[in-house]
Write an enzyme that holds these catalytic residues in place. Structure first.
Site, PDB file in Angstrom:
ATOM      1  N   GLN A 198       0.824  -1.213   0.000  1.00  0.00           N
ATOM      2  CA  GLN A 198       0.000   0.000   0.000  1.00  0.00           C
ATOM      3  C   GLN A 198       0.861   1.269   0.000  1.00  0.00           C
ATOM      4  O   GLN A 198       0.549   2.262   0.664  1.00  0.00           O
ATOM      5  CB  GLN A 198      -0.941  -0.008   1.209  1.00  0.00           C
ATOM      6  CG  GLN A 198      -2.101  -0.970   1.073  1.00  0.00           C
ATOM      7  CD  GLN A 198      -3.054  -0.575  -0.043  1.00  0.00           C
ATOM      8  OE1 GLN A 198      -3.218   0.606  -0.361  1.00  0.00           O
ATOM      9  NE2 GLN A 198      -3.701  -1.563  -0.639  1.00  0.00           N
ATOM     10  N   SER A 199       1.907   1.265  -0.796  1.00  0.00           N
ATOM     11  CA  SER A 199       2.848   2.386  -0.817  1.00  0.00           C
ATOM     12  C   SER A 199       2.284   3.627  -1.502  1.00  0.00           C
ATOM     13  O   SER A 199       1.843   3.575  -2.654  1.00  0.00           O
ATOM     14  CB  SER A 199       4.135   1.956  -1.544  1.00  0.00           C
ATOM     15  OG  SER A 199       4.956   3.068  -1.820  1.00  0.00           O
ATOM     16  N   ASN A 200       2.336   4.756  -0.796  1.00  0.00           N
ATOM     17  CA  ASN A 200       1.999   6.045  -1.406  1.00  0.00           C
ATOM     18  C   ASN A 200       3.063   6.467  -2.416  1.00  0.00           C
ATOM     19  O   ASN A 200       2.758   7.105  -3.426  1.00  0.00           O
ATOM     20  CB  ASN A 200       1.872   7.115  -0.324  1.00  0.00           C
ATOM     21  CG  ASN A 200       0.776   6.803   0.665  1.00  0.00           C
ATOM     22  OD1 ASN A 200      -0.356   6.535   0.285  1.00  0.00           O
ATOM     23  ND2 ASN A 200       1.117   6.820   1.956  1.00  0.00           N
TER      24      ASN A 200
END
Length: 341
Positions: free
Chosen positions: A78-80
């Protein structure tokens, strides 16, 4: 002190000007302490915004200087950072390859398919998996292997390195943010007694602290750990500040004592909720319609509330809102079932 060669370094700016500096009176009242303000980097315009817009802009500047047509980046599922790199690539007509690291052992439905993952896919990014979550050198090495595969296909890849041992190009985005903030403070005749920032890769925290100190600002800054413990994060930040100074070819304005790290709200670990973070997310949403994520901004707000609760009502605390709102959809079950009312 000057910022050295800062203004001469390439950057792709896809923002729409300064992000707001906003008072949070209802949250401050509910918390019963100092006045809390937010630097709203969640309001960046590109694909749900957030702090990575400032950082990826500098990586993309470097990529364009090398005539790259493909960008490769690694991060948590879930990397921004990865979602923002995919957004830049789409706007610039480039391909993007995201390597997803197994940092969070989540069994929640949608964690691997919704939130930032869904947005990245909509933006056209290619996804691959890396089976480890705390192996920065190995993750970077795998990116280099993937880059070589793209070269053999006739592409011109650019690898975004986020781990130690590489120039902290993305941190320059928060040198710029520090400069922007000081202009806003002066224009509004404000003063802050403390600033809370999230501290993960170190790019936001180190760049912001470096920029403030280089421009003569001595406001205390506390970085709230979101990935590793204080004893590991502090030397990382000290090293990052030294690397920024080397990159800008100026003396390092950050003393070791300037680097303040707090891991009180880290456990049980990266990307995992705890009660103070749940309270911070719930209270911020219900009092200010401010949406925080469980990974970065929620834990940082838990820290800001704690700081403010120990200061007087006539003092001011600044919360650096780094965004990350798409991730809330990957945490639907723990969030909806665990709010503190």
């Amino acid at each position: 002190m000057s910022l050295g060669r800062f203004e001469s370094l390439p950057v792709v700016d896809l923002g729409y000007g300064d992000t707001p500096l906003e008072p949070l009176p209802q949250l401050s009242k509910a918390n019963r302490g100092a006045q809390i303000w937010a630097k709203r980097d969640d309001a960046q315009a590109l694909a749900f915004g957030g702090n990575k817009v400032r950082q990826v802009g500098y990586y993309m500047g470097a990529a364009q200087a090398q005539c790259a047509d493909t960008v490769l980046i690694t991060g948590a599922v879930q990397s921004n950072y990865c979602r923002t790199a995919a957004a830049f690539a789409a706007k610039l007509g480039m391909k993007c390859h995201i390597q997803q690291e197994a940092r969070v052992a989540s069994e929640h439905p949608g964690y691997k398919t919704s939130g930032n993952v869904l947005v990245s896919q909509l933006l056209g990014a290619a996804l691959s998996s890396y089976p480890h979550g705390e192996d920065e050198a190995g993750a970077d090495a795998e990116l280099e292997r993937l880059a070589e595969t793209y070269r053999k296909l006739g592409r011109r890849p650019y690898v975004v390195h986020l781990g130690p041992g590489h120039p902290p190009i993305g941190a320059l985005g928060y040198v710029a943010c520090a400069k922007e903030l000081l202009g806003q403070i002066n224009a509004l005749n404000l003063s802050f007694d403390h600033i809370a920032v999230p501290s993960g890769s170190g790019a936001t925290h180190a760049g912001f602290l470096f920029g403030l100190r280089a421009l003569g600002c001595k406001i205390p800054v506390t970085g709230y750990c979101v990935r590793r413990a204080e004893e590991l994060q502090k030397p990382r930040l000290i090293a990052r500040c030294a690397e920024i100074a080397e990159l800008l070819e100026i003396a390092n304005p950050v003393a070791d004592d300037d680097v303040v790290i707090n891991d009180r709200f880290l456990l049980p670990g990266y990307g995992q909720l705890n009660l103070p973070t749940e309270r911070a997310i719930s209270l911020s949403a219900r009092s200010e319609a401010l949406i925080l994520d469980p990974v970065y901004s929620g834990k940082c707000m838990a820290g800001a509330l704690n700081i403010a609760g120990n200061l007087r009502p006539d003092q001011n605390v600044l919360f650096l809102h780094t965004g990350g709102s798409p991730a809330i959809f990957a945490y639907q079950m723990p969030l909806s079932g665990g709010f503190v009312t």
